[in-house]
Motif scaffolding. Structure first.
Motif, PDB file in Angstrom:
ATOM      1  N   GLY A 130       0.817  -1.213   0.000  1.00  0.00           N
ATOM      2  CA  GLY A 130       0.000   0.000   0.000  1.00  0.00           C
ATOM      3  C   GLY A 130       0.849   1.261   0.000  1.00  0.00           C
ATOM      4  O   GLY A 130       0.530   2.236  -0.692  1.00  0.00           O
ATOM      5  N   THR A 131       1.942   1.256   0.756  1.00  0.00           N
ATOM      6  CA  THR A 131       2.847   2.408   0.790  1.00  0.00           C
ATOM      7  C   THR A 131       3.462   2.635  -0.585  1.00  0.00           C
ATOM      8  O   THR A 131       3.546   3.770  -1.058  1.00  0.00           O
ATOM      9  CB  THR A 131       3.949   2.201   1.846  1.00  0.00           C
ATOM     10  OG1 THR A 131       3.335   2.090   3.126  1.00  0.00           O
ATOM     11  CG2 THR A 131       4.943   3.340   1.847  1.00  0.00           C
ATOM     12  N   VAL A 132       3.883   1.546  -1.222  1.00  0.00           N
ATOM     13  CA  VAL A 132       4.475   1.662  -2.558  1.00  0.00           C
ATOM     14  C   VAL A 132       3.462   2.237  -3.538  1.00  0.00           C
ATOM     15  O   VAL A 132       3.771   3.156  -4.298  1.00  0.00           O
ATOM     16  CB  VAL A 132       5.006   0.299  -3.056  1.00  0.00           C
ATOM     17  CG1 VAL A 132       5.380   0.355  -4.527  1.00  0.00           C
ATOM     18  CG2 VAL A 132       6.208  -0.133  -2.227  1.00  0.00           C
ATOM     19  N   LYS A 133       2.230   1.729  -3.514  1.00  0.00           N
ATOM     20  CA  LYS A 133       1.200   2.218  -4.427  1.00  0.00           C
ATOM     21  C   LYS A 133       0.912   3.702  -4.185  1.00  0.00           C
ATOM     22  O   LYS A 133       0.810   4.486  -5.129  1.00  0.00           O
ATOM     23  CB  LYS A 133      -0.091   1.401  -4.270  1.00  0.00           C
ATOM     24  CG  LYS A 133       0.009   0.004  -4.834  1.00  0.00           C
ATOM     25  CD  LYS A 133      -1.295  -0.753  -4.611  1.00  0.00           C
ATOM     26  CE  LYS A 133      -1.248  -2.147  -5.203  1.00  0.00           C
ATOM     27  NZ  LYS A 133      -2.523  -2.861  -5.002  1.00  0.00           N
ATOM     28  N   THR A 134       0.794   4.078  -2.933  1.00  0.00           N
ATOM     29  CA  THR A 134       0.516   5.478  -2.596  1.00  0.00           C
ATOM     30  C   THR A 134       1.648   6.383  -3.052  1.00  0.00           C
ATOM     31  O   THR A 134       1.425   7.432  -3.680  1.00  0.00           O
ATOM     32  CB  THR A 134       0.305   5.632  -1.071  1.00  0.00           C
ATOM     33  OG1 THR A 134      -0.809   4.832  -0.685  1.00  0.00           O
ATOM     34  CG2 THR A 134       0.061   7.078  -0.692  1.00  0.00           C
ATOM     35  N   GLN A 135       2.881   5.988  -2.739  1.00  0.00           N
ATOM     36  CA  GLN A 135       4.036   6.806  -3.102  1.00  0.00           C
ATOM     37  C   GLN A 135       4.217   6.874  -4.617  1.00  0.00           C
ATOM     38  O   GLN A 135       4.587   7.922  -5.154  1.00  0.00           O
ATOM     39  CB  GLN A 135       5.307   6.278  -2.427  1.00  0.00           C
ATOM     40  CG  GLN A 135       5.314   6.455  -0.927  1.00  0.00           C
ATOM     41  CD  GLN A 135       5.232   7.911  -0.524  1.00  0.00           C
ATOM     42  OE1 GLN A 135       5.963   8.759  -1.024  1.00  0.00           O
ATOM     43  NE2 GLN A 135       4.316   8.216   0.382  1.00  0.00           N
ATOM     44  N   LEU A 136       3.946   5.781  -5.316  1.00  0.00           N
ATOM     45  CA  LEU A 136       4.049   5.776  -6.769  1.00  0.00           C
ATOM     46  C   LEU A 136       3.005   6.716  -7.374  1.00  0.00           C
ATOM     47  O   LEU A 136       3.320   7.506  -8.269  1.00  0.00           O
ATOM     48  CB  LEU A 136       3.874   4.366  -7.325  1.00  0.00           C
ATOM     49  CG  LEU A 136       3.947   4.219  -8.848  1.00  0.00           C
ATOM     50  CD1 LEU A 136       5.298   4.685  -9.383  1.00  0.00           C
ATOM     51  CD2 LEU A 136       3.678   2.782  -9.252  1.00  0.00           C
ATOM     52  N   THR A 137       1.787   6.656  -6.865  1.00  0.00           N
ATOM     53  CA  THR A 137       0.726   7.549  -7.361  1.00  0.00           C
ATOM     54  C   THR A 137       1.100   9.002  -7.144  1.00  0.00           C
ATOM     55  O   THR A 137       0.963   9.836  -8.048  1.00  0.00           O
ATOM     56  CB  THR A 137      -0.611   7.229  -6.658  1.00  0.00           C
ATOM     57  OG1 THR A 137      -0.957   5.864  -6.941  1.00  0.00           O
ATOM     58  CG2 THR A 137      -1.719   8.143  -7.125  1.00  0.00           C
ATOM     59  N   ARG A 138       1.596   9.320  -5.958  1.00  0.00           N
ATOM     60  CA  ARG A 138       2.001  10.693  -5.658  1.00  0.00           C
ATOM     61  C   ARG A 138       3.169  11.142  -6.533  1.00  0.00           C
ATOM     62  O   ARG A 138       3.201  12.284  -7.000  1.00  0.00           O
ATOM     63  CB  ARG A 138       2.377  10.831  -4.186  1.00  0.00           C
ATOM     64  CG  ARG A 138       1.176  10.740  -3.273  1.00  0.00           C
ATOM     65  CD  ARG A 138       1.572  10.812  -1.824  1.00  0.00           C
ATOM     66  NE  ARG A 138       0.406  10.692  -0.973  1.00  0.00           N
ATOM     67  CZ  ARG A 138       0.458  10.460   0.321  1.00  0.00           C
ATOM     68  NH1 ARG A 138       1.617  10.344   0.948  1.00  0.00           N
ATOM     69  NH2 ARG A 138      -0.657  10.358   1.023  1.00  0.00           N
TER      70      ARG A 138
END
Length: 162
Positions: free
Chosen positions: A137-145
């Motif tokens: 989830g952290t990776v997905k959030t950071q990638l989106t940002r």
């Protein structure tokens, strides 16, 4: 065991160095970073199971982050690349590459690491999470940002050239 490590380094050194360059934006720092990571990997080589890339990627990212936190910046990049004599004109490509490099350099350390590991190293998001020691989830959030930030920067540059 030594032969396995030597074979790994021979096969992956240039790729690891390029990955480190994408993280640091500086060739000399990238070489230092890879050398440090490989020295750390050498010590732990007996304990590394499976694909050593994920272990070495994690060392590279963590070492880069710790250097950045300690403000280890002995070398500074030149404001402009020196001119190169070449009969072909690569001005547009170099300009676009420079813009992309500057945009990625403007991301946080974690966002930059995710962009490099996912798009350059072609790791899955789960493999990125594993390499960075964080949740999917952290990776997905950071990638989106990160992608949103890169798009905004791209739009601002496009508007500035009109």
């Amino acid at each position: 065991m030594h032969e396995q490590f030597d074979a790994y380094v021979s096969a992956r050194y240039e790729r690891l160095k390029h990955t480190a360059y994408l993280l640091t934006g500086n060739r000399a720092t990238a070489e230092d970073l890879v050398q440090t990571a490989l020295a750390k990997a050498w010590v732990a080589w007996k304990r590394i199971e499976g694909d050593p890339d994920r272990y070495v990627h994690r060392i590279i990212v963590n070492t880069h982050t710790s250097w950045w936190r300690r403000k280890w910046r002995a070398e500074l990049p030149a404001p402009q690349l020196p001119d190169r004599a070449d009969p072909r004109d690569f001005t547009n490509e170099v300009g676009r590459w420079q813009e992309l490099r500057e945009a990625v350099a403007g991301l946080s350390d974690r966002q930059r690491a995710i962009i490099v590991l996912h798009y350059y190293e072609e790791l899955t998001l789960m493999q990125c999470a594993d390499a960075l020691g964080c949740s999917l989830g952290t990776v997905k959030t950071q990638l989106t940002r990160a992608l949103k930030r890169l798009r905004v920067q791209s739009e601002l540059q496009t508007e500035g050239t009109k």
